[in-house]
Motif scaffolding. Structure first.
Motif, short mmCIF file in Angstrom:
data_model
loop_
_atom_site.label_atom_id
_atom_site.label_comp_id
_atom_site.label_asym_id
_atom_site.label_seq_id
_atom_site.Cartn_x
_atom_site.Cartn_y
_atom_site.Cartn_z
N HIS A 117 0.73 -0.99 0.43
CA HIS A 117 0.03 0.12 0.27
C HIS A 117 0.95 1.37 -0.33
O HIS A 117 2.03 1.36 0.39
CB HIS A 117 -1.04 0.02 1.25
N GLU B 165 0.98 -1.32 -5.00
CA GLU B 165 0.40 0.66 -5.05
C GLU B 165 0.48 1.89 -4.87
O GLU B 165 1.32 2.39 -4.11
CB GLU B 165 -1.53 0.14 -3.93
N LYS C 247 -7.05 9.29 -8.06
CA LYS C 247 -7.73 9.51 -7.11
C LYS C 247 -8.30 10.68 -7.89
O LYS C 247 -9.40 11.32 -7.33
CB LYS C 247 -6.54 10.21 -6.58
N HIS D 290 -7.23 0.69 -10.00
CA HIS D 290 -8.44 0.93 -9.31
C HIS D 290 -9.03 2.19 -8.70
O HIS D 290 -7.90 2.86 -8.72
CB HIS D 290 -8.50 -0.42 -7.82
N PHE E 119 -12.20 4.37 -6.26
CA PHE E 119 -13.54 4.46 -5.35
C PHE E 119 -15.01 5.24 -6.45
O PHE E 119 -16.02 4.70 -6.28
CB PHE E 119 -13.16 4.90 -4.42
N TYR F 293 -8.14 -4.02 2.45
CA TYR F 293 -6.71 -2.75 2.93
C TYR F 293 -7.49 -2.36 3.97
O TYR F 293 -8.50 -2.52 4.04
CB TYR F 293 -7.12 -1.69 1.81
N ILE G 123 -4.13 -5.66 1.35
CA ILE G 123 -2.84 -4.59 1.21
C ILE G 123 -2.26 -3.54 2.65
O ILE G 123 -3.45 -3.66 3.85
CB ILE G 123 -3.93 -4.03 0.85
O1 G3P Z 1 -5.14 -0.20 -1.58
C1 G3P Z 1 -7.42 0.47 -1.11
C2 G3P Z 1 -6.47 1.84 -0.83
O2 G3P Z 1 -5.52 2.69 -1.04
C3 G3P Z 1 -7.95 2.99 -1.11
O3 G3P Z 1 -7.56 3.79 0.27
O4 G3P Z 1 -6.37 6.09 1.16
O5 G3P Z 1 -5.38 4.62 1.02
O6 G3P Z 1 -6.01 5.49 -0.72
P1 G3P Z 1 -6.17 5.02 0.55
#
Ligand code: G3P
Ligand code: CA
Length: 285
Positions: free
Chosen positions: A32, A59, A142, A165, A167, A245, A265
């Motif tokens: 992550h 990631e 993002k 990936h 959201f 995650y 993750i």
């Molecule tokens: O891998 C999922 C995770 O990265 C999503 O949350 O806030 O860490 O980007 P965030």
């Protein structure tokens, strides 16, 4: 006689690094923001450490700069992980309010530890140069439209050599329409659905979430720890992988792996590998 296929055809989907990860017969360890427990998140040192520790996927998060370049950072502002406020004054300085040249003058390492002073924000291209040399990048969008990321990956011949990936499931649907081959993963739970805030109970992975995500053409779901054995099994019946995650506690990883999840993750790649090794040792006794 077996005719030799052109490279493009031979390399098509079944052979792609992204597809191979979906076929893995063991849970994946996903670094992550790189290896952000021991290096500044979303930096080249962090990605290098995740690679060294053997992450299956590394990631990262990206935004668009004011001049349309793709830059790697988690927040939509520069305050937390760079020296932008000390350098320029003000607060809540947005990533998309600065050009790439301006962003490249920032220090993105010393906030984490003085030993990382001089670390800069990587462009998505720089991160891909490093990670794709032996590993697979899990790119989180993002902000920005799908076309920009498709263009960058297509020009670099990286379609399906990475996983994407987000959201934003409309972004994923757009990506899928532009590049149906690309392996995509839907991050959730979402904050809102059908124009209203999602309740805590609704945040658990469910057949409804899975059916909705499938409409975006995804092959995996990235969820937090609110999953059940039944929802994971439902995802599997729908040929979806479930990656969780952000898990840094071995006991919690163990609980989730018992539910059948396909990937963890984590901020600590080595610790999750140790957890998997101990599980394997226990199972073989
Ligand atoms: O891998 C999922 C995770 O990265 C999503 O949350 O806030 O860490 O980007 P965030
Ligand atoms: Ca992320």
């Amino acid at each position: 006689m077996i005719a030799l296929l052109p490279t493009t055809l031979r390399a098509a989907d079944g052979d792609s690094p992204a597809e191979k990860l979906l076929l893995a017969s063991r849970p994946l360890v996903i670094g992550h923001r790189g290896y952000c427990q021991i290096a500044p998140e979303n930096s080249l040192p962090s990605f290098k450490l995740a690679k060294t520790a053997g992450a299956d996927l590394v990631e990262l998060d990206y935004y668009h700069t004011q001049d349309g370049q793709l830059i790697v950072i988690h927040d939509d502002t520069l305050d937390r992980t760079t020296d932008a406020v000390a350098k320029w004054g003000g607060k809540q300085i947005r990533v998309d309010s600065k050009t790439l040249a301006e962003l490249k003058t920032l220090d993105a390492g010393k906030w984490f530890d003085p030993q990382f002073t001089g670390t800069t924000l990587p462009t998505l291209n720089e991160a891909l140069d490093l990670i794709q040399d032996g590993n697979v990048t899990l790119i989180e969008r993002k902000a920005g439209d799908a076309a920009a990321c498709v263009k960058l990956l297509s020009e670099r011949k990286l379609i399906n050599r990475v996983v994407v990936h987000a959201f934003d499931w409309q972004y994923l649907a757009d990506f899928h329409r532009l590049e149906p081959k690309q392996v995509l993963s839907a991050l959730g739970p979402l904050w809102a659905r059908d124009g209203r805030k999602v309740t805590d109970t609704e945040k658990v992975l469910s057949p409804e979430w899975i059916e909705l995500a499938l409409k975006s053409g995804v092959r995996a779901m990235g969820w937090n720890n609110q999953v059940t054995k039944e929802s994971v099994a439902y995802a599997h019946r729908k040929k979806l992988k479930v990656w969780i995650y952000t898990i840094n506690d071995p006991a919690e990883a163990d609980r989730l792996l018992d539910l059948g999840v396909d990937g963890i993750i984590t901020n600590n790649t080595a610790l999750m590998w140790r957890t998997l090794a101990l599980r394997r040792a226990k199972a073989s006794k």
